[in-house]
Write a protein that holds these residues in place. Structure first.
Motif, PDB file in Angstrom:
ATOM      1  N   UNK A   1       0.821  -1.203   0.000  1.00  0.00           N
ATOM      2  CA  UNK A   1       0.000   0.000   0.000  1.00  0.00           C
ATOM      3  C   UNK A   1       0.859   1.258   0.000  1.00  0.00           C
ATOM      4  N   UNK A   2       1.942   1.244   0.792  1.00  0.00           N
ATOM      5  CA  UNK A   2       2.824   2.413   0.831  1.00  0.00           C
ATOM      6  C   UNK A   2       3.494   2.650  -0.509  1.00  0.00           C
ATOM      7  N   UNK A   3       3.868   1.573  -1.205  1.00  0.00           N
ATOM      8  CA  UNK A   3       4.468   1.718  -2.533  1.00  0.00           C
ATOM      9  C   UNK A   3       3.472   2.314  -3.526  1.00  0.00           C
ATOM     10  N   UNK A   4       2.221   1.970  -3.361  1.00  0.00           N
ATOM     11  CA  UNK A   4       1.194   2.493  -4.266  1.00  0.00           C
ATOM     12  C   UNK A   4       0.857   3.949  -3.959  1.00  0.00           C
ATOM     13  N   UNK A   5       0.827   4.311  -2.678  1.00  0.00           N
ATOM     14  CA  UNK A   5       0.368   5.643  -2.277  1.00  0.00           C
ATOM     15  C   UNK A   5       1.493   6.668  -2.203  1.00  0.00           C
ATOM     16  N   UNK A   6       2.715   6.233  -1.891  1.00  0.00           N
ATOM     17  CA  UNK A   6       3.828   7.181  -1.740  1.00  0.00           C
ATOM     18  C   UNK A   6       5.119   6.583  -2.295  1.00  0.00           C
ATOM     19  N   UNK A   7       5.172   6.391  -3.584  1.00  0.00           N
ATOM     20  CA  UNK A   7       6.329   5.731  -4.197  1.00  0.00           C
ATOM     21  C   UNK A   7       7.637   6.499  -4.006  1.00  0.00           C
ATOM     22  N   UNK A   8       7.597   7.829  -4.040  1.00  0.00           N
ATOM     23  CA  UNK A   8       8.830   8.596  -3.907  1.00  0.00           C
ATOM     24  C   UNK A   8       9.418   8.457  -2.506  1.00  0.00           C
TER      25      UNK A   8
ATOM     26  N   UNK B   1       9.015   5.955  -0.552  1.00  0.00           N
ATOM     27  CA  UNK B   1       9.516   4.585  -0.422  1.00  0.00           C
ATOM     28  C   UNK B   1      10.860   4.420  -1.142  1.00  0.00           C
ATOM     29  N   UNK B   2      11.020   5.119  -2.255  1.00  0.00           N
ATOM     30  CA  UNK B   2      12.295   5.081  -2.966  1.00  0.00           C
ATOM     31  C   UNK B   2      13.382   5.728  -2.113  1.00  0.00           C
ATOM     32  N   UNK B   3      13.046   6.845  -1.474  1.00  0.00           N
ATOM     33  CA  UNK B   3      14.009   7.486  -0.562  1.00  0.00           C
ATOM     34  C   UNK B   3      14.358   6.565   0.603  1.00  0.00           C
ATOM     35  N   UNK B   4      13.361   5.873   1.116  1.00  0.00           N
ATOM     36  CA  UNK B   4      13.605   4.960   2.239  1.00  0.00           C
ATOM     37  C   UNK B   4      14.520   3.813   1.827  1.00  0.00           C
ATOM     38  N   UNK B   5      14.286   3.248   0.644  1.00  0.00           N
ATOM     39  CA  UNK B   5      15.136   2.161   0.161  1.00  0.00           C
ATOM     40  C   UNK B   5      16.562   2.653  -0.053  1.00  0.00           C
ATOM     41  N   UNK B   6      16.703   3.856  -0.562  1.00  0.00           N
ATOM     42  CA  UNK B   6      18.035   4.439  -0.737  1.00  0.00           C
ATOM     43  C   UNK B   6      18.751   4.576   0.600  1.00  0.00           C
ATOM     44  N   UNK B   7      18.016   5.052   1.591  1.00  0.00           N
ATOM     45  CA  UNK B   7      18.612   5.228   2.922  1.00  0.00           C
ATOM     46  C   UNK B   7      19.018   3.881   3.529  1.00  0.00           C
TER      47      UNK B   7
END
Length: 241
Positions: free
Chosen positions: A96-103, A105-111
Motif C-alpha cells: 500500500x505504501x508503494x502504491x500511495x507514496x512511491x517517492x 519509499x524510494x528514498x527509504x530504500x536508498x537510505x
C-alpha cells in the motif's frame, strides 16, 4: 560497473538468508528430538522406578510420545501461523505504501542501502534499479527481511516438530521395553545420555558454539531429569506398595 554491483548484491543476500533458514530448521529439528529424548526418558524412567511391568512402561511411553509430539506440532503450527500472518500484514502494508507514496519509499530504500554501506549515489542508483525490477520484493527483502515467495509454512513446521519429537522419543521408549528387566534401566540411561551427547554436539555445531559446554549441559540436564523422576517413581511405588 553499476549493473554488476547491483546484480551481485541481489543473489548474495538471499543465499545467506536461505542458509540461515535451513540452519534454523535443522536446529529446531535437533532441539525437537532432544525434547523427545529428555521428556520421554524422564517419564519411562520414573515409571520404571514404580513398577516392573513392561505393559505399564509401554503405555506410559506411548502416551508421552503422542502427547509430546502432538503438543509440539500444535505449538509450532500456532507460532508459525502467527509469524506468517505478521509477514503477510507487513507485506500488505508495504504494498500500500508503494502504491500511495512511491517517492518516499524510494528514498527509504536508498537510505537503507546507504546504511548497509553503499555510497549515496550508488545506493540511489541501486534503489532505482531494484524498484524498477520489483519494488515490493526489494522492500520486503531489504526493509523487512522477508522473501514474499518463501513465507514460513506452519504445516511444515508442525510436521517437522512432530517427526523430530517422535524420533527422539522412540529411543528411550524402545530402550526401556525391549531389554530384559535387569537391563532396562542401565540400557535406557546409557542410550539416552549418548543420544543427548549427540544432540548437544549437533546443536553446538549448527549454532557455531563451543561443543564441550553444550554436550555437558545436555547430558547433565538429561541425567538430572532421569534421576529426579526415577526417585519420584521409586517413592510413589513404595507408598503404593
Amino acid at each position: 560497473m553499476t549493473d554488476d554491483t547491483s546484480t551481485d548484491s541481489g543473489p548474495v543476500e538471499p543465499h545467506h538468508e536461505d542458509l540461515g533458514s535451513r540452519l534454523n530448521w535443522l536446529r529446531a529439528g535437533v532441539l525437537g528430538a532432544n525434547d523427545g529424548i529428555v521428556s520421554t526418558a524422564g517419564l519411562v524412567v520414573g515409571v520404571a522406578g514404580a513398577t516392573d511391568s513392561r505393559e505399564a512402561l509401554l503405555t506410559a511411553g506411548l502416551a508421552g510420545l503422542l502427547a509430546g509430539s502432538l503438543s509440539m506440532a500444535a505449538g509450532e503450527y500456532v507460532s508459525v501461523s502467527t509469524q506468517r500472518d505478521s509477514e503477510k500484514a507487513a507485506i500488505a502494508l508495504e504494498k500500500r505504501e508503494l502504491r500511495e507514496q512511491p517517492e518516499e519509499e524510494l528514498d527509504e530504500l536508498t537510505r537503507l542501502l546507504t546504511d548497509r554501506g553503499l555510497a549515496p549515489e550508488l545506493a540511489r542508483e541501486a534503489a532505482e534499479q531494484l524498484t524498477e525490477r520489483d519494488a515490493l520484493r526489494a522492500h520486503a527483502r531489504v526493509e523487512l527481511g522477508i522473501d514474499p515467495d518463501e513465507l514460513t509454512n506452519p504445516w511444515h513446521a508442525a510436521w517437522a516438530s512432530f517427526i523430530a519429537f517422535t524420533v527422539g522419543a522412540l529411543l528411550p521408549l524402545l530402550a526401556i521395553v525391549l531389554p530384559p528387566q535387569s537391563w532396562r534401566l542401565p540400557v535406557t540411561v546409557l542410550s539416552v545420555l549418548a543420544a543427548l551427547a549427540v544432540t548437544g554436539w549437533g546443536s553446538a555445531r549448527l549454532g557455531a558454539a563451543p561443543v564441550r559446554p553444550a554436550v555437558w549441559r545436555n547430558v547433565a540436564g538429561g541425567a538430572l531429569a532421569m534421576g529426579v523422576t526415577y526417585l519420584a517413581g521409586t517413592l510413589l511405588g513404595a507408598v503404593g506398595a
